[in-house]
Write an enzyme that holds these catalytic residues in place. Structure first.
Site, PDB file in Angstrom:
ATOM      1  N   ASP A   3      59.148  -5.534  55.650  1.00  0.00           N
ATOM      2  CA  ASP A   3      59.986  -5.637  54.461  1.00  0.00           C
ATOM      3  C   ASP A   3      59.351  -6.714  53.565  1.00  0.00           C
ATOM      4  O   ASP A   3      58.379  -7.370  53.940  1.00  0.00           O
ATOM      5  CB  ASP A   3      61.446  -5.944  54.815  1.00  0.00           C
ATOM      6  CG  ASP A   3      62.384  -5.512  53.677  1.00  0.00           C
ATOM      7  OD1 ASP A   3      61.889  -5.249  52.557  1.00  0.00           O
ATOM      8  OD2 ASP A   3      63.612  -5.448  53.883  1.00  0.00           O
TER       9      ASP A   3
HETATM   10  C1  BGC Z   1      64.567  -4.651  50.626  1.00  0.00           C
HETATM   11  C2  BGC Z   1      63.996  -3.295  50.946  1.00  0.00           C
HETATM   12  C3  BGC Z   1      63.222  -2.772  49.768  1.00  0.00           C
HETATM   13  C4  BGC Z   1      62.141  -3.765  49.438  1.00  0.00           C
HETATM   14  C5  BGC Z   1      61.249  -3.328  48.302  1.00  0.00           C
HETATM   15  C6  BGC Z   1      63.531  -5.592  50.071  1.00  0.00           C
HETATM   16  O1  BGC Z   1      64.094  -6.748  49.562  1.00  0.00           O
HETATM   17  O2  BGC Z   1      65.162  -5.186  51.783  1.00  0.00           O
HETATM   18  O3  BGC Z   1      65.029  -2.422  51.306  1.00  0.00           O
HETATM   19  O4  BGC Z   1      62.706  -1.511  50.038  1.00  0.00           O
HETATM   20  O5  BGC Z   1      62.746  -4.989  49.076  1.00  0.00           O
HETATM   21  O6  BGC Z   1      61.873  -3.416  47.087  1.00  0.00           O
END
Ligand code: BGC
Length: 739
Positions: free
Chosen positions: A266
């Site tokens: 993530d």
């Molecule tokens: C979130 C993800 C997301 C990623 C990219 C993160 O902060 O937890 O779900 O896909 O950002 O934007």
């Protein structure tokens, strides 16, 4: 200019995936391999140079098609290798056209519509150069304080798995290589939804048995359905943050499940292993994540900086890196990117544009849940009322009705309730509007007087309240889930006028409604319904469509009840009405053991305000005659459970028929009810139909004390009904197959 490596490979026609990838891999330097493992945010000013130097495997958040094509050109024409890029974006519930939030889509219980809306989102976003979305989010969510419940498919493993698989099918299509397919991502693996106190990014503590029986099944279902990628969660799972959790990512995902797709971290979750207190510095964070099997690093650069030294120090083998990089290259191959990496923007035809809007409207219509309808105040009839007050901060706000994750929405496409209602009633009804409060959070009551005035002079008040978009979603959690701001006071003020109130609620989570329930005549829960929310709600209010959505999550009476979900365990002292004691009924100095002595709170009833699966209709459905075709059957066989569904009202309508079971005795205690099937059935008024569910003994399996998936013989209850509180019950028994 000599042909680059990929151009040479492309000339050697008909190379299969394995040969293409292994040949490419054999010609890559370590630095280039690590480049493939790196995903850059689009705001990096050295991005173009990094792409040219083969230091980038993927770009996130770029949505300018010219820039995307230019990046693909540099990657495929100017770099030594010529490997195209994965272009990632959070396409969560639509791209330009916004469908209802995922939690709302789950309320439609429609695999077909969920798949279609994901498919349309894939068409719209792929048309803009995107080839990878970070959806669906299949975290089981049992805490409505958690803002990301909006992005989830609710509290139940079966519903979440079924709809999650449908979303993957929609995004990925039949063949990833189709121009309109994009890779999907099962996230956030795993347990993120159990963040303590519903506060985002918080610690999760989930016993392994519960993890396997509740939180992992949707991920397993998506892995089996061929989801291209997984995202490792930010969160700390039982003391080991998932991004460095080799047990979850290697032992379970790779070894047990044999998943071969790509795992992405993530956002900056690798350096955050240091913040968690799990690693002392970014170097060891990169090591732990790589050992755990995170193939690609999102947004940070600990891999680029540190992986080379691990190879030199023989801490990580080159074979391990090759395995990880080959997963990335295989995905690019599957997406057809080596041959087709440029996107020619196609203006959607009128037909397609209409399809987007029609589907957005249909999903919104089918995801609204009718929670209350006293004296059948709904549907309204435009020839029977002459004046209508539309009141509330969300009645005429095209932005707020879209909900969370709408980076690329065409906001001016949104049709609000006010506009749609006016459009529908034309000159037949006098529609007056007052927002009452400037925003859903506002405490300024200056407009109340005017709102009361228009209510007093109207036949009905339609109040459109709830939560504006920013109050749910990532990092937007609440400790109190009442209607925010002064909205309850606004309802009070309108209630005092005596004008009947139809309450429409737009929100990203369940709202605690116990206090306002008696003050309104009807409640339509619309979640954040998206671009076509206004027309969908208008159709429902005026009976052009019949409400059919059902709650994918339990609605508590108050936050003190959380976590509250239907699939709870019975406990040794289950709550019951017979033993329930209200705080006001307790005598002063009552002896300690003289009261209920069951699993209840003193100051609130133990039941939810609205149970999982609940939703009313404009017709009445009756369930009778539940039957099983065999009372006793062997392992490996299937039982048929059936019931008669009758539409005894006067409206043709759809009903979501639900099958629940309970395994009465387990080597590990089992939930009091578990959803095992559902069917959306259209039934004209006055008609009846036998609804049949087939359940194989494999579908009764659960992880036992040894963490083995196993069906245990014994007695089961089965219920068929309109929500999880149904009492229409049959019994069957699973017996061991004779030797
Ligand atoms: C979130 C993800 C997301 C990623 C990219 C993160 O902060 O937890 O779900 O896909 O950002 O934007």
């Amino acid at each position: 200019m000599p042909a680059n490596i990929c151009q040479q490979l492309n000339k050697a026609k008909n190379l299969d995936k394995e040969s293409y990838v292994s040949s490419l891999l054999s010609q890559m330097t370590l630095k280039e391999k690590i480049g493939q493992m790196s995903q850059f945010n689009n705001d990096d000013d050295k991005l173009a140079t990094a792409i040219k130097n083969d230091d980038v495997g993927s770009v996130i958040n770029e949505v300018d098609l010219d820039i995307i094509n230019e990046f693909q050109r540099i990657a495929t024409k100017e770099s030594r290798l010529g490997i195209p890029l994965l272009i990632g974006r959070d396409v969560i519930h639509g791209y330009n056209t916004i469908f209802p939030i995922p939690l709302a889509q789950a309320a439609s219980w429609s695999t077909e519509l969920v798949e279609t809306s994901a498919n349309l989102a894939a068409i719209e976003s792929s048309n803009n150069g995107i080839n990878w979305t970070f959806a669906p989010m299949i975290d089981i969510s049992r805490d409505p304080r958690w803002g990301r419940i909006a992005e989830s498919l609710g509290e139940d493993p079966y519903l979440c798995s079924t709809l999650g698989v449908a979303m993957v099918k929609g995004f990925q299509g039949n063949n990833l290589a189709n121009k309109t397919s994009i890779a999907a991502c099962a996230k956030h693996f795993a347990g993120y939804g159990a963040s303590e106190s519903g506060r985002d990014y918080n610690t999760t503590n989930i016993p392994e048995n519960e993890l396997r029986n509740v939180y992992l099944p949707p991920f397993k279902a998506l892995a089996d359905a061929g989801v291209s990628t997984f995202m490792a969660s930010f969160s700390d799972l039982n003391g080991v943050p998932v991004t460095g959790n080799s047990w979850l990512l290697n032992d379970i995902l790779r070894d047990e499940w044999q998943y071969n797709g790509l795992v992405v971290s993530d956002w900056e979750s690798i350096p955050q292993l240091v913040t968690h207190g799990f690693c002392e510095d970014e170097k060891s964070a990169a090591f732990e994540a790589c050992q755990a099997g995170v193939d690609m690093e999102m947004a940070s650069d600990t891999y680029a900086k540190n992986l080379p030294s691990f190879i030199q120090e023989n801490k990580i083998s080159i074979e391990q890196i090759d395995t990880m990089v080959s997963r990335l290259l295989k995905l690019k191959f599957d997406l057809g990117l080596f041959e087709n990496h440029f996107t020619e923007s196609r203006n959607p035809t009128e037909h397609l544009k209409n399809t987007y809007l029609n589907v957005a409207k249909e999903v919104a219509t089918k995801s609204c849940v009718l929670l209350k309808n006293d004296k059948q105040i709904l549907p309204l009839c435009k020839t029977k009322i002459s004046s209508l007050a539309v009141i509330g901060p969300l009645a005429d706000d095209g932005y707020e009705q879209l909900g969370t994750w709408i980076f690329d929405a065409k906001i001016n496409q949104s049709v609000t309730c006010l506009d749609a209602i006016k459009d529908y009633v034309g000159n037949t009804v006098d529609v007056k509007f007052n927002e009452g409060l400037e925003t859903s959070r506002s405490n300024n009551q200056d407009s109340f007087e005017e709102a009361v005035k228009i209510a007093l002079s109207s036949d009905v008040a339609v109040m459109i309240v709830g939560e504006e978009a920013i109050l749910s979603g990532e990092a937007h959690c609440r400790s109190n889930i009442d209607l925010p701001g002064c909205q309850e006071q606004l309802i009070d003020a309108i209630h005092k006028t005596g004008t009947p109130i139809v309450l429409v609620i737009m929100a990203g989570r369940p709202i605690t409604l116990e206090k306002i329930l008696p003050k309104v005549d009807a409640i339509l829960f619309a979640w954040h319904p998206g671009t076509m929310g206004g027309p969908a709600i208008t159709d429902l209010l005026f009976g052009e469509a019949c409400p059919s959505g059902k709650l994918p999550v339990t609605f508590p009476r108050n936050v003190g009840q959380i976590p509250l979900y239907y699939g709870q365990k019975n406990t040794g002292r289950p709550a019951s009405d017979a033993t329930f004691v209200d705080i006001n009924d307790i005598e002063v100095r009552a002896p300690q053991t003289s009261l209920g002595m069951t699993s209840t709170h003193l100051d609130t009833h133990f039941s939810p305000l609205f149970p999982f699966g609940f939703g009313l209709s404009y017709t009445q459905f009756e369930y009778t005659n539940i039957q099983v075709n065999m009372h006793s059957f062997s392992m490996g066989e299937s039982v048929e459970v059936s019931a008669t569904l009758s539409n005894v009202g006067s409206v043709d309508a759809e009903e979501i028929v639900q099958l629940y079971i309970r395994d009465l005795v387990g080597s590990v205690t089992r939930p009091v009810k578990e959803l095992k099937g559902f069917q959306r059935i259209y039934l004209p008024a006055g008609q009846s139909k036998t609804v049949v569910f087939k359940v194989h003994t494999d579908e009764l399996a659960f992880y036992n004390r040894q963490m083995k998936l196993n069906t245990e013989p014994g007695l089961f209850n089965a219920w068929i009904g309109s929500n999880s509180a149904t009492e229409l019950k049959a019994v069957f028994e699973v017996v061991l197959t004779p030797e």
